[in-house]
Design a protein around this motif. Structure first.
Motif, PDB file in Angstrom:
ATOM      1  N   ASN A   1      43.401  88.784  45.822  1.00 53.65           N
ATOM      2  CA  ASN A   1      44.110  87.729  46.558  1.00 53.65           C
ATOM      3  C   ASN A   1      45.609  87.977  46.527  1.00 53.65           C
ATOM      4  N   SER A   2      46.304  87.305  47.412  1.00 58.46           N
ATOM      5  CA  SER A   2      47.776  87.392  47.468  1.00 58.46           C
ATOM      6  C   SER A   2      48.228  88.854  47.422  1.00 58.46           C
ATOM      7  N   GLN A   3      47.636  89.640  48.279  1.00 59.80           N
ATOM      8  CA  GLN A   3      47.890  91.072  48.201  1.00 59.80           C
ATOM      9  C   GLN A   3      49.296  91.425  48.642  1.00 59.80           C
ATOM     10  N   LYS A   4      49.784  92.511  48.039  1.00 58.10           N
ATOM     11  CA  LYS A   4      51.126  93.004  48.295  1.00 58.10           C
ATOM     12  C   LYS A   4      51.044  94.434  48.840  1.00 58.10           C
ATOM     13  N   PRO A   5      52.061  94.862  49.575  1.00 62.55           N
ATOM     14  CA  PRO A   5      52.039  96.253  50.074  1.00 62.55           C
ATOM     15  C   PRO A   5      51.844  97.276  48.956  1.00 62.55           C
ATOM     16  N   GLU A   6      52.343  96.991  47.781  1.00 65.66           N
ATOM     17  CA  GLU A   6      52.186  97.924  46.665  1.00 65.66           C
ATOM     18  C   GLU A   6      50.759  97.994  46.127  1.00 65.66           C
ATOM     19  N   ASP A   7      49.868  97.148  46.629  1.00 67.95           N
ATOM     20  CA  ASP A   7      48.447  97.248  46.283  1.00 67.95           C
ATOM     21  C   ASP A   7      47.745  98.314  47.125  1.00 67.95           C
ATOM     22  N   THR A   8      48.450  98.873  48.102  1.00 71.86           N
ATOM     23  CA  THR A   8      47.870  99.914  48.939  1.00 71.86           C
ATOM     24  C   THR A   8      47.493 101.122  48.093  1.00 71.86           C
ATOM     25  N   ALA A   9      46.218 101.491  48.147  1.00 70.46           N
ATOM     26  CA  ALA A   9      45.724 102.585  47.303  1.00 70.46           C
ATOM     27  C   ALA A   9      44.252 102.841  47.608  1.00 70.46           C
ATOM     28  N   GLY A  10      43.753 103.954  47.084  1.00 73.23           N
ATOM     29  CA  GLY A  10      42.320 104.153  47.033  1.00 73.23           C
ATOM     30  C   GLY A  10      41.808 103.458  45.781  1.00 73.23           C
ATOM     31  N   TYR A  11      40.759 102.693  45.921  1.00 70.81           N
ATOM     32  CA  TYR A  11      40.203 101.944  44.791  1.00 70.81           C
ATOM     33  C   TYR A  11      38.885 102.591  44.372  1.00 70.81           C
ATOM     34  N   TYR A  12      38.789 102.894  43.099  1.00 69.35           N
ATOM     35  CA  TYR A  12      37.663 103.645  42.566  1.00 69.35           C
ATOM     36  C   TYR A  12      36.915 102.844  41.501  1.00 69.35           C
ATOM     37  N   CYS A  13      35.614 102.899  41.608  1.00 64.65           N
ATOM     38  CA  CYS A  13      34.738 102.232  40.653  1.00 64.65           C
ATOM     39  C   CYS A  13      34.377 103.217  39.534  1.00 64.65           C
ATOM     40  N   TYR A  14      34.266 102.690  38.326  1.00 65.63           N
ATOM     41  CA  TYR A  14      33.921 103.510  37.162  1.00 65.63           C
ATOM     42  C   TYR A  14      32.870 102.780  36.341  1.00 65.63           C
ATOM     43  N   ALA A  15      31.837 103.500  35.947  1.00 66.71           N
ATOM     44  CA  ALA A  15      30.786 102.917  35.105  1.00 66.71           C
ATOM     45  C   ALA A  15      30.741 103.667  33.781  1.00 66.71           C
ATOM     46  N   ASP A  16      30.815 102.918  32.720  1.00 69.58           N
ATOM     47  CA  ASP A  16      30.907 103.483  31.367  1.00 69.58           C
ATOM     48  C   ASP A  16      29.611 103.259  30.598  1.00 69.58           C
ATOM     49  N   GLY A  17      29.093 104.316  29.984  1.00 69.86           N
ATOM     50  CA  GLY A  17      27.921 104.164  29.140  1.00 69.86           C
ATOM     51  C   GLY A  17      26.658 103.839  29.911  1.00 69.86           C
ATOM     52  N   VAL A  18      26.399 104.600  30.964  1.00 68.56           N
ATOM     53  CA  VAL A  18      25.220 104.362  31.797  1.00 68.56           C
ATOM     54  C   VAL A  18      24.016 105.086  31.202  1.00 68.56           C
ATOM     55  N   VAL A  19      22.948 104.342  31.006  1.00 65.72           N
ATOM     56  CA  VAL A  19      21.682 104.914  30.516  1.00 65.72           C
ATOM     57  C   VAL A  19      20.641 104.753  31.613  1.00 65.72           C
ATOM     58  N   THR A  20      19.958 105.835  31.939  1.00 66.15           N
ATOM     59  CA  THR A  20      18.893 105.771  32.930  1.00 66.15           C
ATOM     60  C   THR A  20      17.581 106.186  32.288  1.00 66.15           C
ATOM     61  N   THR A  21      16.509 106.091  33.053  1.00 61.37           N
ATOM     62  CA  THR A  21      15.194 106.473  32.518  1.00 61.37           C
ATOM     63  C   THR A  21      15.095 107.983  32.321  1.00 61.37           C
ATOM     64  N   THR A  22      15.913 108.746  33.066  1.00 63.50           N
ATOM     65  CA  THR A  22      15.859 110.206  32.939  1.00 63.50           C
ATOM     66  C   THR A  22      17.022 110.750  32.129  1.00 63.50           C
ATOM     67  N   THR A  23      18.046 109.930  31.890  1.00 62.14           N
ATOM     68  CA  THR A  23      19.207 110.332  31.096  1.00 62.14           C
ATOM     69  C   THR A  23      19.412 109.283  30.014  1.00 62.14           C
ATOM     70  N   PRO A  24      18.681 109.366  28.902  1.00 59.28           N
ATOM     71  CA  PRO A  24      18.699 108.298  27.905  1.00 59.28           C
ATOM     72  C   PRO A  24      19.943 108.247  27.039  1.00 59.28           C
ATOM     73  N   TRP A  25      20.891 109.197  27.236  1.00 59.06           N
ATOM     74  CA  TRP A  25      22.143 109.128  26.487  1.00 59.06           C
ATOM     75  C   TRP A  25      23.211 108.572  27.412  1.00 59.06           C
ATOM     76  N   PRO A  26      24.189 107.844  26.884  1.00 59.73           N
ATOM     77  CA  PRO A  26      25.203 107.212  27.733  1.00 59.73           C
ATOM     78  C   PRO A  26      26.055 108.234  28.474  1.00 59.73           C
ATOM     79  N   SER A  27      26.250 108.009  29.766  1.00 57.89           N
ATOM     80  CA  SER A  27      27.073 108.884  30.592  1.00 57.89           C
ATOM     81  C   SER A  27      27.999 108.029  31.444  1.00 57.89           C
ATOM     82  N   ASP A  28      29.094 108.642  31.894  1.00 55.87           N
ATOM     83  CA  ASP A  28      30.070 107.927  32.699  1.00 55.87           C
ATOM     84  C   ASP A  28      30.089 108.475  34.120  1.00 55.87           C
TER      85      ASP A  28
END
Length: 122
Positions: free
Chosen positions: A83-110
Motif C-alpha cells: 500500500n501507499s506505494q512510492k516510486p522507489e518501490d519499483t523493482a523485481g520482487y522475488y519469492c523465497y522459500a526456506d527449509g522446504v521438505v518434499t516427499t522426494t527431498t526429505p532434507w530441507p532445501s531453499d
C-alpha cells in the motif's frame, strides 16, 4: 522438485496498491518460512520481509506499515500486500522459500522464484 511462481506485478501510480502472490508448487510436506526480496535496477537484492509457518512476520524498516505479508499454509502460498506505494518501490520482487521438505527431498532445501516486476510511476 519445487517451483516458486510469483504473480500480481504490474504498473501502479504512486500512492496506489498491489498484491503479489507466490505459490510453491510441488509435493510439499512443509516450509519453514517464506519471504519476499526485491531488486531495483542497478542495486543489490534486499529483503522486504518474511513470515514463519506460524504466521509471525517481520519487515524491513523501509516498508514497515505500508507492506503486509501473509501466508496460506494449506495452499503453500505467500502474499505481499503493498500500500501507499512510492516510486522507489519499483523493482523485481522475488519469492523465497526456506527449509522446504518434499516427499522426494526429505532434507530441507531453499528455493527462489523468478520474480515479478513492479513499477510505481510518480
Amino acid at each position: 522438485q519445487v517451483q516458486l511462481v510469483e504473480s500480481g506485478g504490474g504498473l501502479v501510480q504512486a500512492g496506489g496498491s498491489l498484491r503479489l502472490s507466490c505459490v510453491a508448487w510441488g509435493i510439499i510436506v512443509s516450509i519453514i518460512a517464506m519471504a519476499w526480496h526485491r531488486q531495483a535496477p542497478g542495486k543489490q537484492r534486499e529483503l522486504v520481509g518474511g513470515i514463519t509457518g506460524s504466521g509471525s512476520a517481520n519487515y524491513a524498516d523501509h516498508v514497515k506499515v505500508r507492506f503486509t505479508i501473509s501466508r496460506d499454509n494449506a495452499k503453500n502460498t505467500v502474499y505481499l500486500q503493498m500500500n501507499s506505494q512510492k516510486p522507489e518501490d519499483t523493482a523485481g520482487y522475488y519469492c523465497y522459500a526456506d527449509g522446504v521438505v518434499t516427499t522426494t527431498t526429505p532434507w530441507p532445501s531453499d528455493y527462489w522464484g523468478k520474480g515479478t516486476l513492479v513499477t510505481v510511476s510518480s
